[in-house]
Design a protein around this motif. Structure first.
Motif, short mmCIF file in Angstrom:
data_model
loop_
_atom_site.label_atom_id
_atom_site.label_comp_id
_atom_site.label_asym_id
_atom_site.label_seq_id
_atom_site.Cartn_x
_atom_site.Cartn_y
_atom_site.Cartn_z
N HIS A 266 0.77 -1.03 0.02
CA HIS A 266 -0.02 0.15 -0.12
C HIS A 266 0.76 1.20 0.01
O HIS A 266 0.56 2.39 0.26
CB HIS A 266 -0.92 0.03 1.25
CG HIS A 266 -1.80 -1.27 0.94
ND1 HIS A 266 -2.93 -1.23 0.14
CD2 HIS A 266 -1.92 -2.48 1.51
CE1 HIS A 266 -3.80 -2.38 0.19
NE2 HIS A 266 -3.00 -3.19 1.25
N CYS A 276 -7.43 1.27 -5.14
CA CYS A 276 -7.12 0.08 -4.31
C CYS A 276 -8.09 -0.47 -3.42
O CYS A 276 -8.93 0.54 -3.04
CB CYS A 276 -5.74 0.49 -3.47
SG CYS A 276 -5.10 -0.98 -2.50
N CYS A 278 -8.03 -0.84 -0.67
CA CYS A 278 -7.79 -0.34 0.71
C CYS A 278 -8.44 0.99 0.72
O CYS A 278 -8.74 1.81 1.75
CB CYS A 278 -6.39 -0.24 1.25
SG CYS A 278 -5.57 1.06 0.16
N CYS A 283 -1.69 2.45 -5.03
CA CYS A 283 -1.03 1.56 -4.30
C CYS A 283 -0.13 0.67 -5.02
O CYS A 283 -0.60 0.36 -6.13
CB CYS A 283 -1.65 0.80 -3.16
SG CYS A 283 -2.51 1.77 -2.04
ZN LIG Z 1 -3.95 0.31 -1.16
#
Ligand SMILES: [Zn+2]
Length: 426
Positions: A266, A276, A278, A283
């Motif tokens: 990340h 991403c 996340c 990332c």
């Molecule tokens: Zn990420």
């Protein structure tokens, strides 16, 4: 027996913790462990030599080896060669443990898998089920994982084996003390008490269970091979949907203060606007992970995108295309190589590893990546000759993580052999 865990660094990874010699029973356990580790690390030897090497009285060694023999952890080997000393050559003993098993179970983005090893390092059970973990959610995934583990245990026990432990591996931030997956963006899990969930499903009589991050277990599996060649500093880079690293520095697995070390996937290392899992953009793993590989190589709807098809088959399809000279596939792999290099150079600059081991799809497509990645990394790293760092491909395929889990489960036996000798199932 050189295939098992080796070196003091790996010993320190044990879940069991050191056996403290406080009373007769714990000192016996510590001595049993010492003898077993000696046979693992230094190979078969006679009781007389064990006594010499371990600094224990001959009578004590005789009792300890009798117990280990009785427990099926060692067996009589060949007569030891005369080492130039006076007297009869002794009968050597060696690691056996063919009936003592550790299980590694892995939950990843598109499969659930299991691999069991016995104390001799032989694979005694192996299975992988294509499974859309994110779509299924934690409950259904833990149901399937528990069924897989239960079946594995049943088969091993039916043959008279003992299962000493199960290590569950997941991607993301895992808390080994509570057995909770804190946050694993690629499977969409947050605060999932995975070990408690497995225990509940497997019921009483299940072996001990622990949780660990997939990249760290992959590093452990690689370290077993690498440490035999004297390597003490290694970085393992997973090539999965997510990209994490497992770091072994000076023979020690680097977990960090909270166990979260290695979340390199990340970091923003390559210019990218890709969203991403996340929630952030750009990332590193969005430029080298499985999503990137598929995006670069094929359009949605292509067979290689289908999560119900076994991952290895999908990767093999892509490799066939590359071997047939398909331009899009080859360009995709070149992009992966170009995006991989800056991150590997960063890892080499920060950690100065002797080896960087590429796993997952990086290893699968190694023939297309390595020749491009290696010179790019060497060019970027500050230290001369890339600090002596060599980039190699994992040979464990998609099983490295589960293999590391099985090794970690078995390591408890080397800390306290009585765990594998008691008649009650743990
Ligand atoms: Zn990420």
């Amino acid at each position: 027996m050189k295939a098992a865990l080796q070196g003091s660094g790996v010993r320190s990874l044990a879940m069991a913790g050191p056996a403290v010699a406080r009373d007769r029973s714990s000192s016996r356990r510590a001595n049993l462990g010492m003898v077993l580790r000696l046979l693992r690390d230094e190979g078969p030897r006679s009781r007389a030599r064990i006594s010499e090497d371990a600094g224990l009285p001959k009578a004590t060694v005789s009792n300890l080896t009798a117990e280990l023999l009785e427990g099926g952890l060692i067996r009589e080997g060949e007569a030891e060669r005369d080492r130039g000393t006076v007297g009869r050559p002794g009968q050597a003993v060696e690691i056996d443990g063919s009936g003592v098993h550790g299980i590694g179970a892995e939950i990843n983005v598109d499969y659930v898998s299991l691999l069991a090893l016995n104390l001799k390092g032989e694979v005694t059970a192996e299975q992988r089920i294509p499974f859309d973990v994110r779509a299924a959610g934690p409950d259904a995934t833990l149901d399937t994982t528990a069924q897989l583990v239960a079946r594995g245990i049943e088969v091993l026990r039916r043959d008279g084996g003992r299962v000493v432990g199960v290590t569950l591996a997941t991607p993301g931030a895992t808390d080994m003390t509570t057995g909770t997956v804190g946050f694993a963006s690629n499977i969409g899990w947050r605060d999932v008490p995975a070990i408690a969930g497995l225990r509940e499903r497997l019921g009483t009589g299940a072996p001990e269970m622990h949780l660990e991050n997939d990249a760290k277990l992959g590093a452990l599996a690689e370290y077993v091979t690498a440490s035999a060649a004297g390597v003490r500093d290694l970085v393992h880079v997973t090539g999965q949907t997510g990209v994490g690293v497992g770091i072994i520095a000076g023979g020690q697995l680097v977990r960090g203060a909270g166990g979260y070390a290695g979340e390199v996937g990340h970091l923003q290392l390559v210019p990218s606007e890709q969203l991403c899992a996340c929630g952030r953009r750009g990332c590193w793993e969005t430029t080298i992970g499985r999503g990137a590989l598929l995006r670069y190589a094929a359009d949605p709807g292509d067979l290689v995108w289908d999560p119900t098809v076994d991952l290895e088959r999908r990767l093999a399809e892509l490799r066939d295309r590359a071997r047939a000279g398909d331009a899009r596939t080859l360009e995709a792999l070149q992009r992966i190589a170009d995006n991989l290099a800056p991150g590997l150079a960063l890892l080499a600059d920060i950690l100065n590893p002797r080896l960087i081991v590429l796993g997952g799809h990086f290893a699968f497509f190694g023939e297309y990546l390595l020749d491009s990645v290696t010179p790019q990394v060497r060019e970027r790293v500050m230290a001369p000759n890339a600090g002596g760092c060599e980039i190699v491909l994992s040979t464990t395929g998609l099983t490295g993580t589960a293999r590391g889990g099985a090794l970690l489960a078995l390591d408890t036996v080397y800390q306290d052999p009585t765990r594998a000798m008691t008649p009650t199932q743990r």
